[in-house]
Design a protein around this motif. Structure first.
Motif, short mmCIF file in Angstrom:
data_model
loop_
_atom_site.label_atom_id
_atom_site.label_comp_id
_atom_site.label_asym_id
_atom_site.label_seq_id
_atom_site.Cartn_x
_atom_site.Cartn_y
_atom_site.Cartn_z
N ARG A 144 0.82 -1.22 0.00
CA ARG A 144 0.00 0.00 0.00
C ARG A 144 0.86 1.27 0.00
NH1 ARG A 144 -4.98 0.98 4.26
NH2 ARG A 144 -5.71 2.99 3.43
N ASP A 145 1.95 1.24 0.74
CA ASP A 145 2.83 2.40 0.79
C ASP A 145 3.84 2.31 -0.34
OD1 ASP A 145 1.56 3.36 3.05
OD2 ASP A 145 2.93 2.34 4.43
N GLY A 146 3.86 3.32 -1.20
CA GLY A 146 4.79 3.37 -2.32
C GLY A 146 4.56 2.31 -3.36
N PRO A 147 3.34 2.15 -3.85
CA PRO A 147 3.08 1.11 -4.86
C PRO A 147 3.88 1.37 -6.13
CG PRO A 147 1.23 2.65 -4.73
CD PRO A 147 2.14 2.97 -3.58
N ALA A 173 9.42 -9.39 -4.31
CA ALA A 173 8.54 -9.25 -5.48
C ALA A 173 7.85 -7.90 -5.41
CB ALA A 173 7.52 -10.38 -5.54
N ASP A 174 7.51 -7.36 -6.57
CA ASP A 174 6.82 -6.07 -6.63
C ASP A 174 5.31 -6.23 -6.79
OD1 ASP A 174 9.29 -4.37 -6.84
OD2 ASP A 174 9.54 -5.58 -8.66
N ASP A 184 -0.68 -8.27 7.73
CA ASP A 184 -1.65 -7.21 8.03
C ASP A 184 -2.29 -6.78 6.71
OD1 ASP A 184 -3.09 -4.98 8.73
OD2 ASP A 184 -1.50 -4.08 9.94
N GLU A 185 -3.57 -7.07 6.55
CA GLU A 185 -4.24 -6.77 5.27
C GLU A 185 -4.22 -5.29 4.93
OE1 GLU A 185 -8.85 -6.79 6.84
OE2 GLU A 185 -7.67 -8.64 6.89
N SER A 186 -4.12 -4.42 5.94
CA SER A 186 -4.09 -2.97 5.68
C SER A 186 -2.79 -2.52 5.04
CB SER A 186 -4.34 -2.19 6.98
OG SER A 186 -3.28 -2.40 7.90
N ASP A 187 -1.77 -3.41 4.98
CA ASP A 187 -0.49 -3.06 4.36
C ASP A 187 -0.51 -3.26 2.84
OD1 ASP A 187 0.65 -2.43 6.78
OD2 ASP A 187 1.54 -4.42 7.08
N PHE A 188 -1.59 -3.84 2.31
CA PHE A 188 -1.64 -4.20 0.90
C PHE A 188 -2.80 -3.49 0.20
CE2 PHE A 188 0.33 -7.58 3.28
CZ PHE A 188 1.43 -7.94 2.51
N ALA A 189 -2.69 -3.41 -1.12
CA ALA A 189 -3.74 -2.79 -1.93
C ALA A 189 -3.78 -3.49 -3.29
CB ALA A 189 -3.49 -1.30 -2.11
N GLU A 190 -4.89 -3.35 -3.98
CA GLU A 190 -5.01 -3.91 -5.33
C GLU A 190 -5.22 -2.78 -6.33
OE1 GLU A 190 -9.04 -5.50 -6.56
OE2 GLU A 190 -9.19 -5.84 -4.39
N ALA A 191 -4.66 -2.95 -7.53
CA ALA A 191 -4.84 -1.97 -8.60
C ALA A 191 -6.24 -2.11 -9.18
CB ALA A 191 -3.79 -2.17 -9.68
N ARG A 192 -6.74 -1.04 -9.79
CA ARG A 192 -8.06 -1.09 -10.41
C ARG A 192 -8.03 -1.82 -11.76
NH1 ARG A 192 -12.36 2.15 -8.76
NH2 ARG A 192 -11.94 3.39 -6.91
N ARG A 193 -7.03 -1.54 -12.57
CA ARG A 193 -6.94 -2.22 -13.85
C ARG A 193 -6.59 -3.68 -13.63
NH1 ARG A 193 -2.97 -0.91 -19.09
NH2 ARG A 193 -3.32 -2.94 -20.10
#
Length: 568
Positions: A176-179, A236-237, A257-266
């Motif tokens: 999530r930080d610095g994707p 991995a990126d 911690d699920e709050s540390d991750f995010a998913e892209a929209r595309r």
């Protein structure tokens, strides 16, 4: 609701069989949509025996594909004889792939349930075996210890595959930080990045980027969590995985911690899930042909849609609703170029309604497509009555309106490639004698209702043949049609299940007053533009983008996200 009533409209059901429908029946009359493989599946329990029917009728069939309604075909005895037992298929699957496959889910997961029902409908006794991990599943299918496996994406060698059981798309998960990529990333952003896949997992969704040398692949162990751990450690990126499985793995793992991750929209890509059989299996051709025919029947009757929706809805309610899910965002939805005037409507959730996120799934698909097709346009979107949206396009007061049925005939209008598809189901009153939709003859002599301005392509063949009568409601709101249904003025109505649920909630009645008896049609919903030079130029640009979005899996990911929001 005075003024509505049934007139004495009678139509005989078309004759489907001549003589008995039992195994020794001598002949069968062809109906519209029949195929020899479908008849073989019904008569013998195996589609591959279509050639036996063809050989028995070569005097009137120059080709197995040239069936004409009204033909009467001879149906030979079962070529396997009366003493033949049903073949057994050993169907393998594994776990930690929710909501698609896991022993904790009903029936092992909805893709497993669909595959098992298809094979059983094709005439097989199915023995379901849940193995410890996916590499074991693949090894046992390859060695013929298992006859088939589900769910699997296609791969290059060693296996053959059925038609899709579920059209899966994946999203890139990032820290999530610095994707390393933006929400609506471009291919150039992938150059030099490292992507992780668990051991044994498919790469069909990202294969083009691997082949082009944009991405480097590393493997985790057989668990989904292992790739999230690689993201966390910086090994991995990107981790392309479907959001359901990804968020479930994060939520269930105390080390992450699920709050540390995010998913892209595309979407990262698409990888339709299928039944897999070893290419050198002695029954591979028969199993695949039979399963494909049965999947087609299940799809046409809405069974696949219902099992999919049930599986995803249950999973969302039980799992995703409790997850701290983060989706990347950026400013690509805001434009600074020319203004494009768009009109759409309300009360059409989850497709279009100004009260929904992004205005509904159709609205988000349109916005993403137009921002990619043009130079960041300023989108002027107004929600109006559906007939007014259509009139605005025809009169030249709007550039486009959406979502409208693509195959709909409309003088003065053109339609885009589909924004997405929409299943259409039949609904009857709770006490109606029809329990499950079996075919068009079920609707002979019946009355139905359509809102003002609504598509009719789902029933147009019946209207053209004078087999049903249609009452047009006084407004564009489906509520009136459900009121007519409850009060006995019509026999059935035909709507998308989401639209139906919303209409029933707004009506004086409740869900227990109606029954969904199955799907009978699928329509594509698209943009409507004026039929002139500007409209054609507009569609040329938009259609190219919509095709690319569909190929990338972007449309599937948008649809799934909005279905989740809608269930909230």
């Amino acid at each position: 609701m005075k003024g509505y009533g049934k007139r004495g409209f009678v139509a005989a059901a078309a004759l489907s069989f001549v003589g008995s429908a039992a195994a020794d029946s001598a002949s069968r009359q062809i109906q519209h949509g029949d195929t020899l493989s479908a008849i073989a599946l019904e008569e013998y329990g195996a589609a591959i025996f279509y050639r036996d029917i063809y050989e028995a009728n070569r005097d009137q069939l120059p080709s197995p594909d040239l069936l004409m309604p009204g033909m009467v075909l001879d149906i030979p005895a079962d070529p396997r004889g009366d003493d033949e037992v049903r073949d057994t298929v050993l169907l393998a699957t594994s776990g930690e792939y929710q909501p698609f496959a896991d022993p904790s889910l009903q029936g092992g997961g909805f893709t497993v349930r669909i595959a098992k029902e298809a094979l059983e409908r094709a005439g097989y006794d199915v023995q379901l075996n849940t193995l410890d991990d996916w590499p074991s599943v693949e090894r046992e299918v390859e060695s013929h210890e298992q006859d088939a496996a589900v769910p699997y994406a296609m791969r290059e060698t060693g296996f053959v595959f059925t038609d899709p059981v579920y059209d899966l798309s994946t999203q890139f998960f990032v820290m999530r930080d610095g994707p390393p990529i933006s929400a609506h990333w471009e291919e150039s952003e992938l150059d030099g990045l490292t992507v992780c896949k668990p051991e044994g997992y498919f790469t069909e969704d990202i294969q083009q980027y691997l082949d082009d040398g944009l991405l480097d692949l590393v493997r985790g162990d057989a668990s989904v969590a292992s790739c999230f751990e690689k993201l966390e450690r910086g090994d991995a990126d990107l981790f392309p995985v479907n959001p359901y499985t990804g968020w479930k793995a994060l939520h269930a793992n105390p080390r992450l911690d699920e709050s540390d991750f995010a998913e892209a929209r595309r979407s990262a890509g698409r990888a339709p899930m299928r039944i897999m059989v070893a290419e050198d299996h002695p029954r591979s051709a028969e199993i695949v042909a039979d399963a494909n025919e049965a999947l087609g029947v299940l799809r046409s009757r809405g069974v696949i849609d219902r099992k999919t929706n049930d599986g995803l809805t249950t999973f969302y309610r039980d799992v995703l609703a409790h997850v701290d899910r983060t989706i990347l965002d950026d400013d690509t939805m805001a434009g600074d170029g020319d203004t494009i005037v768009l009109r759409t409507g309300n009360n059409y959730g989850p497709f279009a309604d100004e009260r929904l996120p992004e205005g509904g799934m159709s609205s988000e698909v349109v916005q993403v497509a137009l921002n990619e097709a043009f130079d960041d346009p300023d989108l002027d979107i107004e929600h109006v009555a559906w007939p007014d949206a259509e009139a605005a396009v025809i009169d030249g007061d709007a550039d486009a309106a959406y979502p409208y049925v693509v195959e709909r005939e409309q003088s003065g209008a053109l339609f885009s490639e589909p924004l997405h598809s929409m299943p259409v189901h039949l609904f009857v009153a709770a006490d109606h004698h029809l329990q499950e939709y079996q075919g068009r003859s079920d609707l002979n002599g019946k009355w139905t209702c359509k809102p003002d301005g609504y598509y009719r392509s789902d029933i147009q063949d019946l209207v053209d043949a004078d087999r049903i009568e249609v009452i047009t409601a006084s407004s564009d709101d489906p509520v009136e049609c459900f009121e007519m249904l409850a009060e006995g003025h019509v026999d059935f109505v035909s709507f998308n299940p989401f639209v139906a649920d919303s209409a029933i909630e707004r009506s004086p009645y409740d869900m227990n007053d109606f029954r969904d008896i199955g799907g009978h049609y699928n329509v594509g919903l698209g943009l409507m533009v004026r039929d002139d030079a500007d409209g054609r130029e507009f569609l040329d640009a938009v259609n190219a983008v919509l095709i690319d979005m569909d190929d990338r899996g972007d449309i599937t990911s948008i649809v799934e996200r909005h279905i989740q929001w809608y269930h909230e």
